[in-house]
Design a protein around this motif. Structure first.
Motif, PDB file in Angstrom:
ATOM      1  N   MET A   1      13.481  11.501  44.396  1.00 46.16           N
ATOM      2  CA  MET A   1      13.081  12.571  43.505  1.00 46.16           C
ATOM      3  C   MET A   1      13.767  13.884  43.906  1.00 46.16           C
ATOM      4  O   MET A   1      14.094  14.672  43.034  1.00 46.16           O
ATOM      5  CB  MET A   1      11.562  12.743  43.525  1.00 46.16           C
ATOM      6  N   GLU A   2      13.986  14.053  45.211  1.00 48.24           N
ATOM      7  CA  GLU A   2      14.656  15.280  45.671  1.00 48.24           C
ATOM      8  C   GLU A   2      16.048  15.400  45.061  1.00 48.24           C
ATOM      9  O   GLU A   2      16.439  16.467  44.590  1.00 48.24           O
ATOM     10  CB  GLU A   2      14.772  15.293  47.197  1.00 48.24           C
ATOM     11  N   LEU A   3      16.794  14.291  45.084  1.00 47.06           N
ATOM     12  CA  LEU A   3      18.140  14.298  44.528  1.00 47.06           C
ATOM     13  C   LEU A   3      18.102  14.584  43.030  1.00 47.06           C
ATOM     14  O   LEU A   3      18.918  15.357  42.520  1.00 47.06           O
ATOM     15  CB  LEU A   3      18.838  12.962  44.804  1.00 47.06           C
ATOM     16  N   LEU A   4      17.160  14.005  42.320  1.00 43.46           N
ATOM     17  CA  LEU A   4      17.047  14.271  40.886  1.00 43.46           C
ATOM     18  C   LEU A   4      16.770  15.741  40.615  1.00 43.46           C
ATOM     19  O   LEU A   4      17.354  16.334  39.706  1.00 43.46           O
ATOM     20  CB  LEU A   4      15.936  13.419  40.271  1.00 43.46           C
ATOM     21  N   HIS A   5      15.898  16.337  41.406  1.00 41.63           N
ATOM     22  CA  HIS A   5      15.595  17.756  41.215  1.00 41.63           C
ATOM     23  C   HIS A   5      16.819  18.625  41.492  1.00 41.63           C
ATOM     24  O   HIS A   5      17.055  19.615  40.802  1.00 41.63           O
ATOM     25  CB  HIS A   5      14.404  18.183  42.076  1.00 41.63           C
ATOM     26  N   LYS A   6      17.625  18.247  42.478  1.00 43.11           N
ATOM     27  CA  LYS A   6      18.854  19.000  42.758  1.00 43.11           C
ATOM     28  C   LYS A   6      19.832  18.884  41.589  1.00 43.11           C
ATOM     29  O   LYS A   6      20.492  19.846  41.217  1.00 43.11           O
ATOM     30  CB  LYS A   6      19.515  18.479  44.036  1.00 43.11           C
ATOM     31  N   LEU A   7      19.919  17.680  41.015  1.00 45.26           N
ATOM     32  CA  LEU A   7      20.846  17.464  39.902  1.00 45.26           C
ATOM     33  C   LEU A   7      20.403  18.185  38.630  1.00 45.26           C
ATOM     34  O   LEU A   7      21.224  18.471  37.764  1.00 45.26           O
ATOM     35  CB  LEU A   7      20.993  15.964  39.621  1.00 45.26           C
ATOM     36  N   LYS A   8      19.102  18.448  38.516  1.00 49.75           N
ATOM     37  CA  LYS A   8      18.577  19.083  37.306  1.00 49.75           C
ATOM     38  C   LYS A   8      18.508  20.608  37.409  1.00 49.75           C
ATOM     39  O   LYS A   8      18.043  21.263  36.471  1.00 49.75           O
ATOM     40  CB  LYS A   8      17.191  18.519  36.983  1.00 49.75           C
ATOM     41  N   ARG A   9      18.980  21.182  38.505  1.00 52.10           N
ATOM     42  CA  ARG A   9      18.965  22.645  38.646  1.00 52.10           C
ATOM     43  C   ARG A   9      19.819  23.293  37.562  1.00 52.10           C
ATOM     44  O   ARG A   9      20.854  22.754  37.161  1.00 52.10           O
ATOM     45  CB  ARG A   9      19.509  23.048  40.010  1.00 52.10           C
ATOM     46  N   GLU A  10      19.405  24.442  37.119  1.00 51.23           N
ATOM     47  CA  GLU A  10      20.180  25.166  36.113  1.00 51.23           C
ATOM     48  C   GLU A  10      21.534  25.574  36.677  1.00 51.23           C
ATOM     49  O   GLU A  10      21.661  25.860  37.855  1.00 51.23           O
ATOM     50  CB  GLU A  10      19.414  26.413  35.662  1.00 51.23           C
ATOM     51  N   SER A  41       9.551   3.450  48.055  1.00 50.99           N
ATOM     52  CA  SER A  41      10.221   3.331  49.351  1.00 50.99           C
ATOM     53  C   SER A  41      11.173   2.132  49.401  1.00 50.99           C
ATOM     54  O   SER A  41      11.964   2.004  50.320  1.00 50.99           O
ATOM     55  CB  SER A  41       9.189   3.212  50.469  1.00 50.99           C
ATOM     56  N   LYS A  42      11.110   1.262  48.403  1.00 54.23           N
ATOM     57  CA  LYS A  42      11.958   0.076  48.380  1.00 54.23           C
ATOM     58  C   LYS A  42      13.172   0.237  47.464  1.00 54.23           C
ATOM     59  O   LYS A  42      13.954  -0.679  47.298  1.00 54.23           O
ATOM     60  CB  LYS A  42      11.143  -1.142  47.931  1.00 54.23           C
ATOM     61  N   VAL A  43      13.318   1.424  46.864  1.00 50.51           N
ATOM     62  CA  VAL A  43      14.403   1.668  45.925  1.00 50.51           C
ATOM     63  C   VAL A  43      15.314   2.753  46.469  1.00 50.51           C
ATOM     64  O   VAL A  43      14.847   3.765  46.986  1.00 50.51           O
ATOM     65  CB  VAL A  43      13.836   2.097  44.543  1.00 50.51           C
ATOM     66  N   VAL A  44      16.621   2.532  46.345  1.00 50.83           N
ATOM     67  CA  VAL A  44      17.618   3.511  46.767  1.00 50.83           C
ATOM     68  C   VAL A  44      18.390   3.952  45.528  1.00 50.83           C
ATOM     69  O   VAL A  44      18.848   3.133  44.745  1.00 50.83           O
ATOM     70  CB  VAL A  44      18.591   2.888  47.799  1.00 50.83           C
ATOM     71  N   PHE A  45      18.523   5.247  45.360  1.00 45.79           N
ATOM     72  CA  PHE A  45      19.267   5.826  44.254  1.00 45.79           C
ATOM     73  C   PHE A  45      20.671   6.129  44.759  1.00 45.79           C
ATOM     74  O   PHE A  45      20.857   7.008  45.590  1.00 45.79           O
ATOM     75  CB  PHE A  45      18.545   7.083  43.776  1.00 45.79           C
ATOM     76  N   ASP A  46      21.659   5.396  44.290  1.00 48.72           N
ATOM     77  CA  ASP A  46      23.020   5.499  44.803  1.00 48.72           C
ATOM     78  C   ASP A  46      23.962   5.914  43.680  1.00 48.72           C
ATOM     79  O   ASP A  46      24.260   5.127  42.793  1.00 48.72           O
ATOM     80  CB  ASP A  46      23.442   4.148  45.393  1.00 48.72           C
TER      81      ASP A  46
END
Length: 130
Positions: A1-10, A41-46
């Motif tokens: 979720m952290e990576l998604l939030h970084k990608l969604k920054r204005e 915890s069992k999923v990796v976003f790559d």
């Protein structure tokens, strides 16, 4: 979720395309569902995974077996929203998946060998009498 939030920054150039914004929203829905099911915890976003971008659409996924001595890709899938329409007149949303059944059997055989080896190393067991 952290990576998604970084990608969604204005101001991020990635979000200039509508498709990118929609994809991130879909990923957020997926990760929230995984969190509720306690599978996050069992999923990796790559972001480095990419396959045939000319006809795959959306997320691709891979299932990986992580054993004590081996890591093996055992399944993969992706979305093909426009592929069927290329061969007909109708656009049909679709998802495809492939399973490496030979890899699954090889893993099962190895696990059985490991289990047998473990039993041999511990020797015969005495049964407790009641």
């Amino acid at each position: 979720m952290e990576l998604l939030h970084k990608l969604k920054r204005e101001g991020i150039k990635f979000l200039e395309k509508t498709e990118s914004f929609l994809a991130l929203n879909e990923l957020e829905i997926l990760f929230k569902a995984l969190g509720k099911a306690k599978y996050d915890s069992k999923v990796v976003f790559d972001l480095s995974l990419a396959r045939s971008l000319d006809y795959y659409t959306g997320v691709i996924f891979e299932a990986v077996f992580k054993g004590a001595t081996q890591v093996a890709l055992i399944a993969a899938g992706r979305r093909y929203h426009n592929l069927i329409g290329m061969f007909g007149t109708k656009q049909v949303p679709a998802v495809g998946i492939s399973l490496g059944i030979d890899r699954v059997f090889a893993i099962m055989e190895q696990l059985q060998k490991d289990k047998t080896q473990s039993c041999r190393q511990s020797g015969p067991q005495k049964l407790k009498s009641s």
